[in-house]
Motif scaffolding. Structure first.
Motif, mmCIF file in Angstrom:
data_model
loop_
_atom_site.group_PDB
_atom_site.id
_atom_site.type_symbol
_atom_site.label_atom_id
_atom_site.label_comp_id
_atom_site.label_asym_id
_atom_site.label_seq_id
_atom_site.Cartn_x
_atom_site.Cartn_y
_atom_site.Cartn_z
ATOM 1 N N TRP A 1 11.067 -5.915 45.689
ATOM 2 C CA TRP A 1 9.730 -6.580 46.412
ATOM 3 C C TRP A 1 8.287 -6.005 46.098
ATOM 4 O O TRP A 1 7.483 -6.887 46.026
ATOM 5 N N TYR B 1 2.643 -9.969 32.941
ATOM 6 C CA TYR B 1 4.074 -9.650 32.811
ATOM 7 C C TYR B 1 4.440 -8.519 32.002
ATOM 8 O O TYR B 1 5.498 -7.670 32.228
ATOM 9 N N ALA C 1 11.020 -12.348 35.769
ATOM 10 C CA ALA C 1 9.847 -11.626 35.217
ATOM 11 C C ALA C 1 9.971 -10.581 34.114
ATOM 12 O O ALA C 1 9.021 -10.349 33.492
ATOM 13 N N LEU D 1 15.788 -12.708 45.071
ATOM 14 C CA LEU D 1 14.883 -11.653 44.514
ATOM 15 C C LEU D 1 15.619 -11.109 42.943
ATOM 16 O O LEU D 1 14.757 -10.571 42.189
ATOM 17 N N GLN E 1 14.500 -13.404 40.504
ATOM 18 C CA GLN E 1 12.963 -13.423 40.030
ATOM 19 C C GLN E 1 12.932 -12.126 39.113
ATOM 20 O O GLN E 1 12.023 -12.337 38.375
ATOM 21 N N LEU E 2 13.503 -11.015 39.680
ATOM 22 C CA LEU E 2 13.124 -9.969 39.109
ATOM 23 C C LEU E 2 13.786 -9.927 37.337
ATOM 24 O O LEU E 2 13.036 -9.470 36.358
ATOM 25 N N ILE F 1 7.364 -7.464 42.855
ATOM 26 C CA ILE F 1 7.256 -8.550 42.760
ATOM 27 C C ILE F 1 6.024 -8.970 43.426
ATOM 28 O O ILE F 1 5.135 -9.859 43.055
ATOM 29 N N ARG F 2 5.489 -8.001 44.293
ATOM 30 C CA ARG F 2 4.041 -8.625 44.961
ATOM 31 C C ARG F 2 3.005 -8.146 44.394
ATOM 32 O O ARG F 2 1.848 -8.638 44.535
ATOM 33 N N TYR G 1 7.479 -11.558 51.318
ATOM 34 C CA TYR G 1 6.118 -11.294 50.571
ATOM 35 C C TYR G 1 5.012 -11.572 51.273
ATOM 36 O O TYR G 1 3.907 -10.582 51.417
ATOM 37 N N LEU H 1 6.114 -17.219 41.777
ATOM 38 C CA LEU H 1 7.559 -16.689 41.964
ATOM 39 C C LEU H 1 8.256 -18.048 42.209
ATOM 40 O O LEU H 1 8.384 -18.566 43.341
#
Length: 466
Positions: A430, A400, A374, A367, A370-371, A433-434, A453, A441
Motif C-alpha cells: 500500500w 510507472y 503497475a 492489492l 494492482q501491484l 501504491i499510494r 488508501y 488504481l
C-alpha cells in the motif's frame, strides 16, 4: 533366512548381474559381503533367473564367484518414530549427526504411492514464508506443490534455508515441521544448511536428509523418497503440517539419467529416460492433504535450470505436474536484490484459494493484482527507455518507471534475515501504491481504497500539518 549367492556373472561399473534360483522383486534390497565388509545394493531389473543389481558403494573389490549376495525380501525402508525430529540423516536414512539411531516404532517402504485424487482435500490455507515476493504475489497454500526454478549461481540455497526457518501456518492449529532433502550437494552447502537450521533453532522441528555430491547415484534416487516417507509419517500419523523442501531436483534427474544409461535404456529428450515425467510425478504427487486427516504435506522442490532454460525437460515437466512456479531472476540478482524473484514470470495457481479475509487480509487479492499491473507497466516503460531514452517517455510512463524501481527496491528486496508478516507485506504494498494517483488504481475496489488508501493519505496529511 534367504540363501546367499556367489553367482555373479558380469560386473559393469556399479552394476552387477547375478543368477538366482528364488523369486526376487523389483527394488528389493541386497546385502553384499565383500571380504569382511558389508555393502548394499538394490534390484533394478529381473529377467527370469538373471537379476541386475545397482551397487550403492560401487563395484570396487567385487569379484565373480567370491562375493556373496543375499536378497532381504523387501525394498528400502525407513525406521520412523517421533524423535526423528531434530535429526540429520544421510540419503539411506542413517544418522550423520553423531547421535544414536532413533528407536523405530515402525518401518515403511520408501516407495510410497501418490495420494489418491479421490481422497485429496483441496488446498485452501495460507502458509507464511516471510518473503514478500512469495506471500504477497505468489502465495503458497497448505498442501500445494510450488517449485522454485533457479539457475547456476543464484541464491536458491539461501532462499530454501530462509523458508525452512520462517515458514508457518497462520490459520490452523497444530505442530509445524520441515523435512529437508538435499540431493547431490557439496559438503560446504550441507554445512551451510545444518548451521543455518541449528543457529536459528529450526533444527528442533526439522528432519534433514543429506545426499552429498560424492555419494552414489542410486542413493540420490532414494533420498527424496526417504524425505517424503518421513513427511507422510509426521503429517498423516502424527497430524503435523509438514513443509518438504527438496534441493536440487536437477541433481536427482541427472542421477536418474546416469542409472538409465547404465541400464542401456533407450533415451528420451536430451538423454533423459522416457519415464522422467512419471518418475517426477510419483514424487511430487505424494504431497497434499487427505480428507479426514488433520496433517498435510506442502512441497517446495528447487531445481536449477541448465543454461537458465525454462524449456529444458526438468523444469518443463515439473511445471506440468506442480501448481505453479517461483522463478529467480538473474538481472535482479545482478542488482544485488534479494530474493531475486521474477514476480512477472512466477505463478501460484492456488493463490486465490489461500488469501482473503480470515486467511490473510480482505484487500490481499485486489492489492496483489494492482501491484502486478503497475509493475508490468513499469517494466514496459523501462524497455522503452532503453530504446528511446527517458526523455521520450510521457509523465505517466515516468511515474510507472519510478514505481518499478521502488517496487524492486522496497517490496522484492528484503534481505535474508527479514521475516515479514503478511500484514507487513501488504502494508509495504500500500505504501508503494499510494505513490500512484487514485484515478489509475483500476484493480482495487472502492471500499478497499477508502479503507487503506484514503485513510492513510489523510493520516499523512494530518502529520504533515502538525
Amino acid at each position: 533366512m534367504r540363501k546367499a549367492y556367489r553367482t555373479a556373472t558380469d560386473i559393469e561399473g556399479p552394476l552387477v548381474f547375478v543368477e538366482v534360483t528364488e523369486a526376487v522383486g523389483y527394488q528389493e534390497m541386497v546385502e553384499i559381503q565383500v571380504n569382511s565388509e558389508m555393502r548394499h545394493g538394490q534390484v533394478l531389473e529381473v529377467n527370469g533367473p538373471r537379476v541386475l543389481i545397482q551397487l550403492f558403494e560401487g563395484g570396487a573389490g567385487v569379484h565373480l564367484g567370491q562375493t556373496r549376495f543375499r536378497f532381504v525380501g523387501h525394498g528400502m525402508t525407513l525406521g520412523l518414530a517421533p524423535d526423528i525430529l531434530g535429526r540429520v540423516f544421510d540419503g539411506q536414512g542413517n544418522p550423520v549427526d553423531d547421535g544414536p539411531a532413533p528407536i523405530a516404532t515402525l518401518h515403511r517402504d520408501i516407495n510410497g504411492a501418490p495420494i489418491n485424487p479421490y481422497a485429496r482435500d483441496y488446498p485452501n490455507e495460507f502458509i507464511q514464508t516471510g518473503i514478500s515476493a512469495i506471500d504477497g504475489l505468489n502465495t503458497l497454500v497448505r498442501g500445494q506443490k510450488l517449485p522454485i526454478f533457479s539457475g547456476a549461481g543464484l541464491p536458491h540455497n539461501e532462499i530454501a534455508a530462509q523458508i525452512a526457518r520462517q515458514a508457518k501456518v497462520l490459520t490452523q492449529e497444530g505442530d509445524f515441521a520441515v523435512v529437508f532433502g538435499a540431493l547431490g550437494i557439496m559438503f560446504e552447502e550441507a554445512q551451510f544448511f545444518i548451521n543455518s537450521f541449528r543457529d536459528s533453532g529450526a533444527l528442533e522441528r526439522s528432519v534433514v536428509f543429506l545426499n552429498l555430491a560424492n555419494d552414489p547415484a542410486i542413493e540420490r534416487l532414494a533420498t527424496p523418497r526417504m524425505a517424503l516417507t518421513a513427511a507422510e509419517y509426521l503429517a498423516f500419523d502424527l497430524g503435523m503440517h509438514v513443509l518438504v523442501i527438496l534441493t536440487d531436483m536437477t541433481n536427482y534427474c541427472e542421477a536418474l539419467r546416469e542409472v538409465s544409461a547404465a541400464r542401456k535404456e533407450v533415451p528420451g529428450r536430451r538423454g533423459y529416460p522416457g519415464y522422467l515425467y512419471t518418475d517426477l510425478s510419483a514424487i511430487y504427487e505424494r504431497a497434499g492433504r487427505i480428507q479426514g486427516r488433520k496433517g498435510s504435506i506442502t512441497m517446495f522442490p528447487i531445481l536449477t535450470m541448465p543454461e537458465d532454460d525454462k524449456t529444458h525437460p526438468i523444469p518443463d515437466l515439473t511445471g506440468y505436474i506442480t501448481e505453479g512456479q517461483i522463478i529467480l531472476s538473474r538481472p535482479l540478482h545482478k542488482k544485488s536484490l534479494y530474493p531475486p524473484v521474477d514476480v512477472q514470470a512466477s505463478l501460484s495457481r492456488l493463490r486465490d484459494e489461500g488469501i482473503g479475509e480470515g486467511k490473510t487480509r480482505d484487500d490481499h487479492a485486489d492489492l496483489s493484482n494492482q501491484l502486478f499491473t503497475a509493475y508490468a507497466r513499469g517494466l514496459e516503460a523501462r524497455e522503452m527507455t532503453v530504446v528511446l531514452g527517458e526523455s521520450a517517455l510521457s509523465d505517466e510512463d515516468l511515474m510507472y518507471l519510478r514505481f518499478a524501481d521502488a517496487f524492486e527496491r522496497e517490496f522484492i528486496h528484503q534481505g535474508s534475515d527479514a521475516d515479514r508478516s503478511i500484514e507487513q507485506t501488504l502494508d509495504i504494498g500500500w505504501s508503494l501504491i499510494r505513490q500512484m494517483p487514485r484515478a489509475l488504481l483500476k484493480r482495487i475496489r472502492v471500499e478497499y481504497l477508502e479503507k487503506y488508501y484514503d485513510v492513510a493519505a489523510k493520516d499523512e496529511l494530518q502529520m504533515a500539518n502538525g
